[in-house]
Design a protein around this motif. Sequence first.
Motif, PDB file in Angstrom:
ATOM      1  N   GLU A 250      -6.595  40.910  28.131  1.00  0.00           N
ATOM      2  CA  GLU A 250      -5.647  39.799  28.165  1.00  0.00           C
ATOM      3  C   GLU A 250      -6.322  38.518  28.638  1.00  0.00           C
ATOM      4  OE1 GLU A 250      -2.245  37.642  27.640  1.00  0.00           O
ATOM      5  OE2 GLU A 250      -2.686  39.689  26.967  1.00  0.00           O
TER       6      GLU A 250
ATOM      7  N   MET B 279      -8.265  36.928  25.868  1.00  0.00           N
ATOM      8  CA  MET B 279      -7.460  36.448  24.744  1.00  0.00           C
ATOM      9  C   MET B 279      -6.420  35.423  25.156  1.00  0.00           C
ATOM     10  SD  MET B 279      -8.685  37.743  22.038  1.00  0.00           S
ATOM     11  CE  MET B 279      -7.399  37.140  20.952  1.00  0.00           C
ATOM     12  N   ASP B 280      -6.436  34.988  26.417  1.00  0.00           N
ATOM     13  CA  ASP B 280      -5.441  34.046  26.915  1.00  0.00           C
ATOM     14  C   ASP B 280      -6.111  32.697  27.195  1.00  0.00           C
ATOM     15  OD1 ASP B 280      -2.523  33.843  28.250  1.00  0.00           O
ATOM     16  OD2 ASP B 280      -3.967  32.782  29.507  1.00  0.00           O
TER      17      ASP B 280
ATOM     18  N   LYS C  86      -3.832  34.629  19.292  1.00  0.00           N
ATOM     19  CA  LYS C  86      -3.810  36.065  19.574  1.00  0.00           C
ATOM     20  C   LYS C  86      -3.536  36.887  18.314  1.00  0.00           C
ATOM     21  CE  LYS C  86      -2.386  35.534  24.399  1.00  0.00           C
ATOM     22  NZ  LYS C  86      -1.432  35.949  25.469  1.00  0.00           N
TER      23      LYS C  86
END
Length: 354
Positions: A235, A238-239, A255
Motif C-alpha cells: 500500500e 502504491m499510495d 492504482k
Amino acid sequence: MAKYGEGDKRWIVEERPDGANVHNWHWAETDCLPWSKTFFTKSLSDLTILDGQGNLRIKTKKVEKVDGEAYVNIRKGKVIPGYEISLSVSWEGEAKDGEGKTMLKAEGNLEIPYISDENAEEDPEVKVTVKDEGPIGKALKEAMLAKGKALVLEKVRDFVQAMAKGGPVKDELEAKKSAPKTNTTTGNSNSAAVSKEEVGMEKEAKKEVKKEGKKGFKTITMTEKFNCRAKDIYEILMDENRWKGFTQSNARISKEVGGQFSIFDGSVTGINLELQEGKLIAQRWRFGSWPDGIDSTVRLVFNEPEPGVTIIKLTHSDVPEEDRYGNATVVENTERGWKDLIFNKIRAVFGFGI
C-alpha cells in the motif's frame, strides 16, 4: 557521495609491487580535483562575454576557487565518475556612452555553488554579483547573467562529459583499449584464486547487477526484508501521499493496471503492468535522463514467510548503462536510489526496519 579515499576497502585496489589491478576487478580510484581545477581555470579565465554590444564590454578575469571533491572510479574498464564541486569566477565590465566614453567600470563575481554527478543531466544554479549596485552596475550584472550564464554552463557541460569519459585517466583508458592482447599460460593458479575472490565478493553483497540481457543494458536484483505485513508495504508503494511523505517529493500514482505514475518530482514516469495486492507490482519505468525510447521493467514480488515479516524481491531489467549525456553511472545510481531513497527511507519513516 562518499569522500575521496573513504570507499569500502573491499572495492579499493591495494598497492601491489607490480602495480597490477588483476582483471580490473577492484575499484581503481583517481583523485580528479586537481585536474578539475585546471580544467575550469583554462575554460573560464579571460572568457569574453560581451565585446561592445550595447556599449558594454564584459569578460571573466580568473577562477578564484574550485572547492569540493572529484574522483573517477574504474572497474573492469568502466568509468564511474563522482564529484561535488563549487566554483567562483571573478569578472569585470565596462559601460560606455554613445560617444565611446567610459561611464563605469565594475567588477563582480560569478558563483556556481553545486556541481554534482547526481545532477549531471541538469544545469546547476548560477549566481552573479557586482560590487557597484548603482543603475549602470546593475545593468552590467544583468548583462553578465543574461549572456555569461549560457557560456559558463556550456563549459560546465564540457566538464561533465569529460568526467564521464574518465577525466584525467581518459588517455590511459584509450591506450589500454588499443593495446594488443597477449595470451599467457602462466598465472593460471592466480586467476583461479581471483575467481574465488570474485565469487566471495558477489555473495557478500546484498545486491547484484546481472550481466545477462540486451547489450548495453543491465538487470538489477535485490532482496529486502521488512518488519511489516506485505499488504502494508504494498500500500505504501502504491499510495501517492505516502510516497510524497517518505521521499519528500511530488508523486502521482494510479492504482489501476494500465494507469500511469510519476514519482520523484517527475524524474521517473511509467505505467502499471500488473498489480496483485500484497503480492506483486510490475511496472514500466523510465527516467527523464535516459535516451529517448528506452523503458525498463520493474517487478516487486512480496513474500510473507511469517506474519509481520515481509521479503521483497526486486528485479529491475533493461536498465541502460549510459544516460543521454554519456554518463556511465545509470546502473549504480539506480541501485543506490532503490536502496537509499526507497527501501531505507520506508524503514526509517514507517519503522519497518530489521
